[in-house]
Design a protein around this motif. Structure first.
Motif, PDB file in Angstrom:
ATOM      1  N   PRO A   1       0.823  -1.219   0.000  1.00  0.00           N
ATOM      2  CA  PRO A   1       0.000   0.000   0.000  1.00  0.00           C
ATOM      3  C   PRO A   1       0.853   1.263   0.000  1.00  0.00           C
ATOM      4  N   ASP A   2       0.183   2.394  -0.070  1.00  0.00           N
ATOM      5  CA  ASP A   2       0.862   3.689  -0.042  1.00  0.00           C
ATOM      6  C   ASP A   2       1.565   3.854   1.306  1.00  0.00           C
TER       7      ASP A   2
ATOM      8  N   SER B   1       2.938   6.449   2.613  1.00  0.00           N
ATOM      9  CA  SER B   1       3.026   7.835   3.088  1.00  0.00           C
ATOM     10  C   SER B   1       2.541   7.995   4.524  1.00  0.00           C
ATOM     11  N   HIS B   2       1.688   7.066   4.987  1.00  0.00           N
ATOM     12  CA  HIS B   2       1.173   7.181   6.357  1.00  0.00           C
ATOM     13  C   HIS B   2       2.132   6.599   7.396  1.00  0.00           C
TER      14      HIS B   2
END
Length: 397
Positions: free
Chosen positions: A255-256, A258-259
């Motif tokens: 998944p992304d 960025s978190h």
């Protein structure tokens, strides 16, 4: 260029010695000092120079296999969780720094051992000898007078450390086998979804530990480091296959990121540090491997190559695992994998790998305790005492 020993005056000046009472593979395994020149091997290969290169290369490959296997153990499965405790940026950078520092310290240790071997005209040097002679060369009078205590302290901590690794391995073996057996009824061939696993209660973990005892006893009866290279190679293959299976799973659908935090809370960094330090397990086998090499001058290159492979693998598995599962990552990445036979085979392969690795980690404390103990008894009692100590040490872990 390899030639007749008369071309090398050093071969006539330095003593020849049998190494560690090994069973000779050639007419004898002799070593001229610690410079790596093999006088007898020169005699054996004077007519066939290429054979000398082959023998040295084979020993170098064995050393590399042992070094990589000495590092890669149970700790690598916990590195994704360690990354969570450090951060997606701080974790890989810290692992890289720790790998560099570990390799640098190992090089210092090897150089010290080689220097003392050259100065004292000894064929090889173990950890205790290296520390003792290092303290004897200290400018401090107090350290010189208590140099023998340095040897005893280092030997004690080596025994504790390596026996600790063996204890962890037995717990790991029992837990993984229990997980496979308890989930066998709900394990499927479909790896595309992760349904709720219904566990079937089985016997206590301590009974699983006991079931491994006969296999471990047989393994520790192998006293030759060269023979252990077969088990190390098998362990490397099984663990490589299992890590490939894990990697192909975690790279699907990352998944992304960025978190994910670049740097985690400093309060959890100690957890990362503990897991990462535990992962670098090979410090105890560095000097034994260097002592067994035909050409010790090649060992620094083998050491750098092996530690580079290990560090790169650790960073890859830890980072990819954390990217894939994020905050849901568990103590062992195998617990995040779907409950199908493909990923259950990862646990089975790791059981085989760790079982083979046990003998390598056991070799270090055995080489410290057993020679000292057998030197205190008559020669006819040496072998029975050797076997008894090995059985007692396995039972203790």
């Amino acid at each position: 260029m390899v030639g007749h020993p008369t071309r090398d005056p050093e071969c006539q000046q330095r003593p020849w010695r049998l190494r560690d009472n090994q069973e000779p593979t050639y007419p004898a395994q002799l070593r001229c000092g610690h410079t790596g020149k093999e006088c007898l091997l020169d005699l054996l290969t004077s007519a066939h120079p290429h054979a000398h290169v082959f023998f040295l290369s084979f020993r170098a490959f064995q050393a590399l296999v042992h070094l990589v296997k000495g590092n890669i153990g149970t700790g690598v499965l916990g590195l994704p969780l360690a990354m969570k405790n450090a951060g997606i940026l701080m974790g890989p950078l810290s692992l890289l720094a720790m790998g560099f520092i570990s390799c640098h310290c190992m090089h210092i240790l090897v150089r010290c051992a080689q220097r003392f071997c050259h100065r004292l005209n000894k064929p090889f040097m173990d950890y205790g000898d290296t520390v003792m002679h290092g303290l004897e060369a200290s400018p401090s009078t107090w350290l010189r007078n208590h140099a023998h205590w340095g040897r005893r302290i280092v030997s004690f901590f080596l025994i504790v450390t390596q026996m600790g690794f063996c204890c962890v391995y037995i717990v790991f073996l029992a837990d993984k086998l229990k997980q496979v057996v308890e989930a066998v009824n709900s394990t499927t061939n479909n790896c595309h979804y992760n349904r709720t696993v219904i566990l079937t209660p089985t016997m206590d973990s301590r009974l699983y530990m006991l079931s491994f005892l006969p296999f471990l006893v047989l393994l520790v009866l192998v006293r030759n480091l060269r023979a252990l290279s077969i088990f190390s190679l098998l362990a490397n293959i099984t663990m490589l296959v299992s890590l490939i299976i894990i990697t192909q799973s975690i790279i699907q659908g990352i998944p992304d990121p960025s978190h994910l935090p670049l740097v985690a809370n400093w309060k959890t960094y100690a957890l990362f540090f503990g897991t990462a330090v535990f992962s670098f397990e090979s410090i105890g086998v560095v000097l034994p491997l260097e002592n067994k090499m035909k050409d010790a001058r090649r060992f620094p290159v083998i050491l750098s190559l092996g530690m580079s492979i290990v560090t790169a693998l650790y960073i890859s598995i830890g980072t990819l695992g954390y990217l894939r599962f994020g905050n849901d990552i568990k103590a062992s990445i195998t617990l995040n994998l779907p409950n199908c036979w493909l990923y259950q085979s990862v646990k089975i392969l790791y059981i085989i790998g760790i079982l083979c690795t046990y003998a390598l980690q056991f070799y270090v404390p055995a080489e410290i305790i057993i020679p000292f103990a057998t030197s205190q008894v008559l020669k006819r009692w040496a072998l029975p005492l050797d076997l008894f100590i090995r059985l007692a040490m396995v039972s203790l872990t």
